[in-house]
Design a protein around this motif. Structure first.
Motif, mmCIF file in Angstrom:
data_model
loop_
_atom_site.group_PDB
_atom_site.id
_atom_site.type_symbol
_atom_site.label_atom_id
_atom_site.label_comp_id
_atom_site.label_asym_id
_atom_site.label_seq_id
_atom_site.Cartn_x
_atom_site.Cartn_y
_atom_site.Cartn_z
ATOM 1 N N VAL A 134 4.594 7.663 1.302
ATOM 2 C CA VAL A 134 5.254 8.577 0.291
ATOM 3 C C VAL A 134 5.125 10.077 0.930
ATOM 4 O O VAL A 134 4.614 10.410 1.839
ATOM 5 C CB VAL A 134 4.455 8.519 -1.010
ATOM 6 N N ASP A 135 6.275 10.564 0.103
ATOM 7 C CA ASP A 135 6.368 12.096 0.537
ATOM 8 C C ASP A 135 5.930 13.293 -0.183
ATOM 9 O O ASP A 135 6.277 14.473 0.209
ATOM 10 C CB ASP A 135 8.037 12.309 0.827
ATOM 11 N N TYR A 136 5.254 13.041 -1.084
ATOM 12 C CA TYR A 136 4.828 13.810 -2.065
ATOM 13 C C TYR A 136 3.623 14.600 -1.515
ATOM 14 O O TYR A 136 3.104 15.784 -2.097
ATOM 15 C CB TYR A 136 4.441 13.514 -3.548
ATOM 16 N N TRP A 137 2.760 14.361 -0.410
ATOM 17 C CA TRP A 137 1.874 15.273 0.247
ATOM 18 C C TRP A 137 2.642 15.929 1.367
ATOM 19 O O TRP A 137 1.737 16.768 1.976
ATOM 20 C CB TRP A 137 0.998 13.885 1.053
ATOM 21 N N ASN A 138 3.877 16.081 1.578
ATOM 22 C CA ASN A 138 4.237 16.719 2.821
ATOM 23 C C ASN A 138 4.312 17.993 2.689
ATOM 24 O O ASN A 138 4.200 18.813 3.741
ATOM 25 C CB ASN A 138 5.874 16.314 3.064
ATOM 26 N N LYS A 162 -0.417 11.124 16.112
ATOM 27 C CA LYS A 162 -1.206 12.068 16.145
ATOM 28 C C LYS A 162 -1.287 12.988 15.033
ATOM 29 O O LYS A 162 -0.074 13.744 15.086
ATOM 30 C CB LYS A 162 -1.476 12.591 17.465
ATOM 31 N N ILE A 163 -1.916 13.357 14.144
ATOM 32 C CA ILE A 163 -2.028 14.138 13.087
ATOM 33 C C ILE A 163 -2.467 15.479 13.358
ATOM 34 O O ILE A 163 -3.822 15.687 13.573
ATOM 35 C CB ILE A 163 -2.534 13.570 11.772
ATOM 36 N N GLU A 164 -1.469 16.597 13.150
ATOM 37 C CA GLU A 164 -1.800 17.821 14.117
ATOM 38 C C GLU A 164 -2.248 18.882 12.764
ATOM 39 O O GLU A 164 -2.917 19.975 12.975
ATOM 40 C CB GLU A 164 -0.998 18.261 14.795
ATOM 41 N N ARG A 165 -2.107 18.470 11.552
ATOM 42 C CA ARG A 165 -2.117 19.453 10.201
ATOM 43 C C ARG A 165 -2.709 18.697 9.201
ATOM 44 O O ARG A 165 -2.487 17.464 9.171
ATOM 45 C CB ARG A 165 -1.005 20.435 10.238
ATOM 46 N N GLY A 166 -3.131 19.388 8.319
ATOM 47 C CA GLY A 166 -3.290 18.774 6.827
ATOM 48 C C GLY A 166 -4.728 18.192 6.739
ATOM 49 O O GLY A 166 -5.389 18.626 7.463
ATOM 50 N N GLU A 167 -4.921 17.300 5.585
ATOM 51 C CA GLU A 167 -6.402 16.887 5.654
ATOM 52 C C GLU A 167 -6.777 16.044 6.461
ATOM 53 O O GLU A 167 -8.049 15.866 6.811
ATOM 54 C CB GLU A 167 -6.405 16.236 4.184
ATOM 55 N N ASN A 168 -5.910 15.559 7.425
ATOM 56 C CA ASN A 168 -6.400 14.608 8.445
ATOM 57 C C ASN A 168 -6.086 15.078 9.993
ATOM 58 O O ASN A 168 -5.841 14.589 10.730
ATOM 59 C CB ASN A 168 -5.909 13.269 8.408
ATOM 60 N N LEU A 199 1.763 20.021 1.757
ATOM 61 C CA LEU A 199 0.583 20.402 2.213
ATOM 62 C C LEU A 199 0.314 20.880 3.994
ATOM 63 O O LEU A 199 -0.727 21.345 4.064
ATOM 64 C CB LEU A 199 -0.881 19.479 1.906
ATOM 65 N N GLY A 200 1.491 20.957 4.354
ATOM 66 C CA GLY A 200 1.160 21.428 5.827
ATOM 67 C C GLY A 200 1.541 20.190 6.823
ATOM 68 O O GLY A 200 1.504 20.762 8.081
ATOM 69 N N TRP A 201 1.559 19.098 6.381
ATOM 70 C CA TRP A 201 2.137 18.255 7.362
ATOM 71 C C TRP A 201 2.901 17.151 7.118
ATOM 72 O O TRP A 201 2.641 16.568 5.654
ATOM 73 C CB TRP A 201 0.617 17.333 8.122
ATOM 74 N N VAL A 202 4.028 16.823 7.469
ATOM 75 C CA VAL A 202 5.202 16.081 6.949
ATOM 76 C C VAL A 202 4.897 14.721 7.593
ATOM 77 O O VAL A 202 4.828 14.418 8.805
ATOM 78 C CB VAL A 202 6.483 16.692 7.438
ATOM 79 N N ASP A 203 4.550 13.759 6.847
ATOM 80 C CA ASP A 203 4.395 12.195 7.377
ATOM 81 C C ASP A 203 5.582 11.844 7.906
ATOM 82 O O ASP A 203 6.602 11.652 7.375
ATOM 83 C CB ASP A 203 4.053 11.541 5.889
ATOM 84 N N THR A 204 5.362 11.631 9.235
ATOM 85 C CA THR A 204 6.471 11.079 10.159
ATOM 86 C C THR A 204 6.930 9.742 9.671
ATOM 87 O O THR A 204 7.944 9.337 10.184
ATOM 88 C CB THR A 204 6.002 10.903 11.581
ATOM 89 N N LEU A 205 6.135 8.809 8.858
ATOM 90 C CA LEU A 205 6.770 7.716 8.393
ATOM 91 C C LEU A 205 7.352 7.488 6.692
ATOM 92 O O LEU A 205 7.740 6.451 6.278
ATOM 93 C CB LEU A 205 5.840 6.581 8.572
ATOM 94 N N LEU A 245 0.787 -1.185 0.060
ATOM 95 C CA LEU A 245 -0.065 -0.135 0.080
ATOM 96 C C LEU A 245 0.956 1.129 -0.149
ATOM 97 O O LEU A 245 1.851 1.359 0.884
ATOM 98 C CB LEU A 245 -0.775 0.037 1.229
ATOM 99 N N PHE A 246 0.563 2.145 -0.944
ATOM 100 C CA PHE A 246 1.237 3.588 -0.973
ATOM 101 C C PHE A 246 0.304 4.421 -0.316
ATOM 102 O O PHE A 246 -1.009 4.831 -0.792
ATOM 103 C CB PHE A 246 1.692 3.704 -2.453
ATOM 104 N N THR A 247 0.654 5.070 0.695
ATOM 105 C CA THR A 247 -0.139 5.747 1.590
ATOM 106 C C THR A 247 0.415 7.198 1.954
ATOM 107 O O THR A 247 1.566 7.411 1.985
ATOM 108 C CB THR A 247 -0.920 5.018 2.640
ATOM 109 N N SER A 248 -0.158 7.989 2.863
ATOM 110 C CA SER A 248 0.342 9.256 3.266
ATOM 111 C C SER A 248 -0.646 9.604 4.433
ATOM 112 O O SER A 248 -1.779 9.679 4.296
ATOM 113 C CB SER A 248 0.439 10.068 2.363
ATOM 114 N N GLN A 249 -0.201 10.104 5.541
ATOM 115 C CA GLN A 249 -0.700 10.803 6.543
ATOM 116 C C GLN A 249 -1.468 11.988 6.388
ATOM 117 O O GLN A 249 -2.331 12.482 6.877
ATOM 118 C CB GLN A 249 0.127 11.143 7.778
ATOM 119 N N GLY A 250 -1.068 12.664 5.161
ATOM 120 C CA GLY A 250 -1.483 14.103 4.870
ATOM 121 C C GLY A 250 -2.947 13.779 3.554
ATOM 122 O O GLY A 250 -3.270 14.867 3.273
#
Length: 252
Positions: A70-74, A176-182, A76-82, A38-43
């Motif tokens: 993946v890192d291409y959502w980073n 715990k996601i603090e910013r972005g879409e989630n 948008l305001g939230w850097v995926d920690t993974l 699965l290719f996913t993002s916290q954002g």
């Protein structure tokens, strides 16, 4: 980049190997019927249902489920920690293999040969069954075991050529996601890939490899997957012929 159910990205780059750290745990080998990556993002707002589906698959004994952040959502305001660039590059490699012009999240790649929306469990199950029925499932036996001396990998005989790839992952990561879409959500991610590295080559004959004890780490919660995977001339990942899993060591 527009924010939608699928995130498109358009930069291509080659695969890059990562330093392979080690894991310890129970060995589960020769029982897998398919691999779901699965290719996913916290954002990505569309990703939590796919992350939940991946968590369900990770609990099955017959499927190897891995999560690549993946890192291409980073931006948008939230850097995926993974997230990592290597994970993004692997997804772009699959785009070349699958003859796609773009990538998206949440994308599930099945046995390195087909893809689906990662939230669509029924579609993923159908693809796994279809590939197995057509002889394109996991057809080469692979096993892996851990001992104080190191990590042993055994690959059976078959047809073709492939790389032997070690993939190290964290069993569970709660964020715990603090910013972005989630923003405001707390999500537990399963089998998030930390690093992968090619550790050998296979040419159709049975082979046994051993990684030294110096690469092993007893950190609880880290698991290891072994993929027997074909690779294109451009380095893009292709069909997965076989796989094995060493589950994470649980805390004492």
């Amino acid at each position: 980049m527009t924010v939608s159910a699928y995130c498109l990205a358009f930069a291509l780059s080659g695969l890059m190997g990562a330093a392979c750290l080690a894991s310890a745990g129970k060995t589960q080998a020769g029982e897998l019927n398919g691999v779901v990556e699965l290719f996913t993002s916290q954002g990505c707002a569309s990703c939590p249902p796919a992350d939940a589906e991946l968590a369900r698959l990770a609990k099955r004994d017959d499927v190897l489920a891995l999560s690549y952040h993946v890192d291409y959502w980073n931006y948008l305001g939230w850097v995926d920690t993974l997230s990592s660039r290597a994970n993004t590059e692997r997804q772009y490699g699959y785009a070349r293999t699958l003859k796609r012009n773009n990538v998206y999240t949440p994308q599930a790649v099945i046995n390195g040969q087909d893809h689906a929306n990662g939230a669509e469990g029924d579609t993923i199950a159908e693809l796994l069954g279809r590939l197995a029925a057509s002889g394109n499932g996991l057809t080469v036996p692979v096993s892996a075991s851990r001992s104080p001396d190191g990590l042993s990998i055994a690959v059976g005989s078959g047809e073709g050529k492939a790389n032997i790839v070690a993939v190290y992952f964290t069993d569970e990561s709660t964020v715990k996601i603090e910013r972005g879409e989630n923003a405001g959500q707390t999500v537990t991610y399963h089998h998030a890939v930390e690093a992968l590295e090619t550790v050998g080559m296979w040419g159709g004959e049975a082979v046994t490899l051993k990684l030294p004890a110096s690469v092993m780490s007893a950190r609880p919660g880290r698991g290891c997957a072994i993929l027997l995977q074909q690779v294109g001339h451009d380095g893009a990942p292709g069909r997965i012929l076989g796989a094995a899993l060493i589950e994470p060591e649980t805390p004492a």
